[in-house]
Design an enzyme around this catalytic site. Structure first.
Site, PDB file in Angstrom:
ATOM      1  CE  LYS A 221      -8.401   3.380 -15.968  1.00 26.51           C
ATOM      2  NZ  LYS A 221      -8.186   4.430 -14.940  1.00 26.51           N
TER       3      LYS A 221
ATOM      4  N   GLY B 234       0.696   4.924  -7.496  1.00 24.42           N
ATOM      5  CA  GLY B 234      -0.567   5.059  -6.791  1.00 24.42           C
ATOM      6  C   GLY B 234      -0.448   4.580  -5.361  1.00 24.42           C
ATOM      7  CB  SER B 235      -3.036   3.794  -2.882  1.00 27.05           C
ATOM      8  OG  SER B 235      -3.725   2.671  -3.390  1.00 27.05           O
ATOM      9  CB  THR B 236       0.757   1.081  -0.161  1.00 25.92           C
ATOM     10  OG1 THR B 236       1.822   2.044  -0.226  1.00 25.92           O
ATOM     11  CG2 THR B 236       1.337  -0.255   0.289  1.00 25.92           C
TER      12      THR B 236
ATOM     13  N   GLY C  31      -1.225  -1.084  -5.152  1.00 26.50           N
ATOM     14  CA  GLY C  31       0.057  -1.610  -5.599  1.00 26.50           C
ATOM     15  C   GLY C  31       0.269  -3.053  -5.191  1.00 26.50           C
TER      16      GLY C  31
ATOM     17  CD  GLU D 110       6.207   7.112  -6.652  1.00 29.03           C
ATOM     18  OE1 GLU D 110       5.892   7.045  -5.434  1.00 29.03           O
ATOM     19  OE2 GLU D 110       5.828   8.005  -7.410  1.00 29.03           O
TER      20      GLU D 110
ATOM     21  CB  CYS E  56       4.003   9.796  -3.324  1.00 31.39           C
ATOM     22  SG  CYS E  56       5.183  10.196  -4.635  1.00 31.39           S
TER      23      CYS E  56
ATOM     24  CD  GLU F 252       0.668   8.398   0.957  1.00 35.65           C
ATOM     25  OE1 GLU F 252       1.526   9.024   0.304  1.00 35.65           O
ATOM     26  OE2 GLU F 252       0.170   7.325   0.575  1.00 35.65           O
TER      27      GLU F 252
END
Length: 461
Positions: A151, A203-205, A208, A225, A259, A361
């Site tokens: 995806k 992707g983003s925290t 995640g 990650e 990242c 970030e």
């Protein structure tokens, strides 16, 4: 095919039923012959995929650039890097084929350790490096004997269509690699799908965390990650001329949309002004403009929403007292770029650890330069500043004494550290600590993430 034609197209806005179909396709292929091929046979497929990816190098580069605005100077290497990942993991077939027999410590028996593929894997990747952040999951999964449902991020589906085309051209059996495209709701459905055995996400925290929660409830293996806010520690003896040559690659790669890059520069008080001057001059001298121009270093933000986020951080930096030594606002470009999502590459000096631009970030072309006390040659404050973050993904040390630089790198609480440069190594583990993720990609460790272990105990004859 010309640049204007490449990157144009459409993809389906997938449905939950298509997620069901993709997962079922992966299950049929997994229950069929793919996991039962010899590891060397699957490795041969990976090598053929690598060759097919190489054939599509120009198409991949220009499609990537037209999808997310990455300068062609960046995207031109995407195919070679992806092909290299396939070839690296193909080279690990011998590791999987090797017999692993372990004697009981007290004697009398032994255990045969089997490495089985974990099953159907959901691969969910972001828009900033759409090709390689899929391939670093796809290659080890295939070698392990897993099947995959990919995806991609909704802004960058066409790049992955080309990777799937390469897989098909290499003769990989139907159902081994499946693709669904559409909004984030499809990713959510895939994460929770009963036909999926493992999830791999970059992707983003915040996203995640939601995936980790869902996988925890399901007791489903997951590799995450996530984000970063990495620091480059400039030691008092650093060669600033040498640092300037790797600064953009290490701290502002892909218009800051990377990242692991070290977007916080920690400079010694004794050389703070020198560092600010060098960083400012380096960033200001680098071309911003049309990402299809090979001379462009800084392209646009990939999406309108990311553009708005970056502008908000610029405003926050100014409001909290940081000083923009170059950039600091939306870019005003001409030549047909007037309505692009361009932000001036920005350097902030006078940044303190409490500022938002120092802690969060940004994912845009913004660097912050902080000062640390190096009285008596101490770097204790620099290390403390580098480690005073919720993230732990990348990092840098700039210094001319190799042993001293290594000693500082050892003290940084993060997954990867570069000394005088930063680059990923396909053979070395890459992963984050704390809010930067769970698990590891790259290397044998990245392959092991797609394996399930079985111990068969037997008496010694």
């Amino acid at each position: 095919m010309n640049a204007q034609a490449l990157g144009s197209g459409s993809v389906p806005d997938g449905t939950p039923e298509e997620v069901d179909a993709a997962a079922a396709s992966g299950r049929r292929a997994f229950d069929g012959g793919w996991p039962r091929l010899a590891q060397s046979e699957r490795a041969a497929y990976l090598l053929r995929i690598a060759d097919e990816v190489d054939k599509r190098a120009k198409e991949l580069s220009l499609t990537n650039t037209r999808e997310n605005g990455s300068p062609v100077s960046e995207s031109a290497g995407a195919a070679a890097n992806a092909a290299g990942i396939f070839r690296y993991f193909a080279g690990l077939a011998g590791y999987l084929e090797g017999e692993d027999v372990r004697a009981f410590p007290k004697g009398g028996g032994e255990s045969v350790v089997r490495r089985d593929p974990v099953g159907v894997c959901a691969v969910i990747a972001p828009w900033n490096f759409p090709i390689n952040l899929v391939v670093i999951k796809l290659a080890p999964a295939l070698l392990a004997g897993c099947t995959v449902v990919i995806k991609p991020a909704s802004p960058t589906p066409l790049s992955i269509r080309l990777i799937v085309d390469a897989v098909a051209a290499a003769g990989v059996p139907a159902g081994v690699v499946n693709l669904v495209t559409g909004s984030g709701r499809l990713g959510d459905a895939l994460v929770k799908h009963p036909g999926v055995n493992k999830v791999a996400f970059t992707g983003s925290t915040p996203v995640g965390r939601k995936i980790a929660a869902a996988c925890g409830e399901l007791l489903r293996p997951v590799t995450l990650e996530l984000g970063g806010k990495s620091s480059a520690i400039v030691l008092p003896d650093a060669d600033l001329d040498a640092m300037s040559k790797v600064l953009i690659r290490s701290s502002m790669r892909n218009t800051g949309q990377t990242c692991y890059i070290s977007t916080r520069i920690l400079a010694p008080a004794s050389r703070y002004d020198e560092v600010v001057d060098m960083v400012t001059a380096t960033i200001a001298a680098s071309k911003q403009g049309d990402p299809l121009d090979p001379d462009t270093v800084f392209g646009p933000c990939a999406t309108e929403s990311q553009y708005r986020i970056v502008l908000d951080y610029l405003e926050a930096g100014r409001a909290q007292g940081a000083r923009a030594t170059t950039g600091g606002r939306a870019a005003s470009l001409s030549g047909g770029l007037e309505h692009g999502y361009f932000v001036e590459p920005t350097v902030f000096a006078g940044v303190t650890p409490d500022m938002r631009i120092s802690r969060e970030e940004i994912f845009g072309p913004v660097l912050s330069i902080l000062k640390y006390d190096d009285a008596g040659g101490s770097v204790d404050e620099a290390v403390a500043l580098a480690n005073n973050t919720e993230f732990g993904l990348g990092g840098l040390v700039f210094g001319q004494d190799p042993e001293a630089a290594l000693a500082v790198a050892d003290r940084m609480d993060t997954g990867s550290v570069g000394i005088n440069f930063f680059a990923s190594n396909h053979a070395a583990p890459f992963g984050g600590r704390r809010d930067s993720g769970l698990g590891t990609e790259y290397g044998i460790e990245g392959l092991n993430a797609y394996l399930s272990y079985k111990s068969i105990h037997r008496k010694v004859q």
